[in-house]
Design an enzyme around this catalytic site. Structure first.
Site: not given
Ligand code: AGP
Length: 614
Positions: A2, A27, A75, A101-102, A487, A491, A494, A510, A609
């Site tokens: 958040c 966030r 969030w 936040n938490g 990756e 991508k 997400e 396998h 994020k």
């Molecule tokens: C991927 O596009 C995301 N943004 C996510 O997987 C991100 O890499 C992950 O949450 C780790 O974040 P950080 O690099 O800020 O630790």
């Protein structure tokens, strides 16, 4: 996760809080809310479900000329995204308002206490109990800052909390508990700010102080006082932080994600700058924490990260093993932390983190610190928690990344890992100088190779149009390309909400090859990296089972023409550095498929994020 913002001072608080929330929306965007106080001790609270536009529409023309205020983008952890569950949370008498936040891990037990007294809760959140606890202390005559300190001792878990109280309109009280959820205090003239993110404060001030775990900040327009968890005063001197306002706006691009993909030639140049020296070709590393004799004594390297940063760490493992010849492993930080890992002072722990605030990565770093490991963090965010826990930070230096999907920070972190491996190899004497020099020259060519790869965008968009309707995808690679397969799949999941899986290509036989038919396309990374012929065999096996294939090859390689359904030819780079060009195709493919499917590219559903909860 958040986002938190607070202001007290001589300017109207409302617009400052709203503008701060706009910088924090990445966030979390399940709901948003503000609480403002004017000198008449009126508490103005507006909360909405969904994005900030909804909040903007609701408050239009109604905000009072407040002297202080707090705001929150959520969030969701406990309780569905709804207006009732949006922050700020109030106590039953409406005396205090809290943003948080938490996760209050013991919130159910704490609520019981209030149920027994007949108090009701208006939300399903864990946060609301903090407002009740604060009001309980205030009713007993405790001062607001001291009330906050006492309340933090009742909360299990890690938290960032910001509160205002109707009785004292000119005052904000902030608390940080444990590792998650950093808070930063911004210093202005006759005004102060509080936020979860440095970036939300920098348009107003570059003088900031970070709260350490356990600390409480008592913030007024003219002063800030700090105490630690035991109530002892703490002296803090604000530090100066640089800010580039140009980097934080979208410019001519439709989405931040696209802008950040296109920034990669410059971003990689910034990551290389000062580290890769052309004449004679060598790597210089700033402020490396280990003396040469300790580097030579290292027996092992462990790299940790989450999500995209874990994929960078996996590429880094190859670099460390191949260039520095140190046994290396890359681990999911959350798994590492709970596995009772075997660590010692000869194990170098390298964490990779865009934000430097990811709780799983920070916890893994704590584990390493307890075991006495030397630590380096590769991070994009100056002042973040990771940079303060590690012995040294190697900054990715690619500028703010706003889109939730990481792009340029991955490219930058792979460059820094490559530089680190070259440095370790040179100091240990395990890297042949000629090979080291060739790697430096190859890395210096990356910005132009990435620029050429970006020119493939119209071709990639064409492929995206052809494949946007598929429901499942496989991504295959080997060696350094395997993390890029992961990756690519991440991508696509997400930003385009398409089920996708990444595999090391040899794994297909396998089990996963059973999935292949005409409805299961595969993105196959078949660059000229020493494993191309093996990839070619896999592609033939997929085609024999009618699986559509998009093959990534090195320019000039026509061996898959007429075999794969689509062939995308990438500029030739050193085999170890191919992830730096492959990743651009992965990003553009996911982006254009997402746009064609009408997805919210910059703020994908259910994501945030920065992941500051476990
Ligand atoms: C991927 O596009 C995301 N943004 C996510 O997987 C991100 O890499 C992950 O949450 C780790 O974040 P950080 O690099 O800020 O630790």
């Amino acid at each position: 996760m958040c986002g938190i913002i607070g202001y007290t001072g001589r300017r109207p608080a409302g617009p400052i809080v709203i503008e701060g929330l706009k910088r924090l929306e990445y966030r979390g965007y399940d709901s948003a809310g503000i609480a403002l106080l004017d000198r008449g001790h009126e508490l103005y609270v507006v909360k909405v479900a969904g994005k900030l536009d909804n909040l903007d529409a609701r408050i239009e023309g109604t905000m009072p000329p407040a002297v202080s205020g707090i705001g929150h983008t959520r969030w969701a952890t406990h309780g569905v995204p709804s207006e009732a569950n949006a922050h700020p949370m109030l106590d039953p008498s409406g005396r205090v308002a809290v943003v948080h936040n938490g996760i209050v891990e013991n919130f159910e037990a704490l609520r019981e206490r209030f149920y027994e007294r007949g108090e009701r809760f208006a939300s399903d959140t864990d946060t609301e109990v903090i407002a009740h606890l604060l009001a309980e202390q205030l009713a007993a005559g405790v001062d607001l800052a001291e009330a906050m300190r006492l309340v933090t001792h009742e909360l299990a878990g890690a938290h960032a909390i910001l509160a205002i109280c109707r009785d004292e309109p000119d005052r904000l009280v902030a608390a940080r508990v444990g590792n998650a959820g950093g808070l930063v205090i911004g210093y202005g003239e006759g005004e102060h700010f509080v936020s979860s993110d440095l970036a939300a404060l920098l348009p107003h001030t570059s003088r900031v102080a970070f709260l350490d775990p356990g600390e409480i900040a008592d913030v007024r327009a003219e002063s800030v006082r700090y105490v630690d968890a035991a109530g002892r005063p703490v002296d803090k001197t604000p530090e100066l932080q640089p800010y580039d306002p140009v980097a934080a706006v979208k410019g001519r691009y439709k989405h931040f994600m696209l802008k950040e993909i296109h920034e990669q030639p410059d971003a990689v140049l910034d990551a290389l700058r000062g580290r890769y020296v052309p004449d004679p070709p060598r790597v210089e590393l700033e402020r490396f924490p280990l003396a040469p004799e300790r580097i030579r004594a290292l027996r092992r390297v462990v790299l940790v990260g989450m999500g995209t940063s874990l994929h960078a760490a996996m590429v880094g493992r190859h670099y460390i093993e191949r260039l520095a010849r140190i046994p290396a492993e890359a681990d999911n930080a959350a798994e590492f932390r709970y596995r009772a890992p075997v660590l010692d002072a000869q194990t170098l722990v390298i964490s990779v983190a865009q934000s430097g605030e990811t709780v799983d990565t920070l916890s893994a770093m704590d584990e390493a610190r307890r075991a006495g490991c030397p630590q380096v963090t590769i991070c994009n965010t100056p002042g973040s928690q990771a940079t303060r826990v590690a012995d040294a930070a190697l900054f990715i230096r690619v500028g703010p990344e706003i889109a939730v999907a990481s792009t340029k920070t991955l490219a930058g972190s792979m460059v820094v890992l490559h530089a680190l491996a070259l440095y370790l190899g040179r100091v240990r004497g395990t890297l042949d100088p000629a090979r080291g020099a060739a790697q430096v020259e190859a890395a210096l060519h990356l910005p132009s190779a990435i620029g050429e790869t970006l020119l493939l965008e119209p071709r990639i968009e064409q492929v995206a149009t052809r494949f946007a309707h598929y429901a499942d995808f496989l991504y295959l690679g080997r060696g350094v390309s395997y993390p890029m397969a992961l990756e690519g799949a991440l991508k696509l999941k997400e930003v385009a909400y398409i089920h996708a899986e990444g595999y090391p290509a040899a794994e297909m036989k396998h089990g996963p090859i059973a999935l292949i038919d005409e409805r299961m396309p595969t993105v196959a990374i078949a660059l000229d990296d020493g494993l191309r012929d093996k990839m070619r065999s896999t592609i033939e096996e997929l085609k024999a089972r009618r699986g559509p294939v998009i093959a990534l090859v090195t320019e000039g390689d026509h061996s898959l023409d007429g075999v794969a359904d689509e062939v995308i030819a990438l500029p030739r780079v050193d085999p170890l550095l191919t992830p730096l060009v492959t990743v651009v195709v992965m990003q553009l493919l996911a982006y254009h498929i997402a746009v064609q499917r009408g997805c919210d590219v910059d703020q994908p559903r259910n994501l945030a994020k920065t992941v500051t909860v476990e």
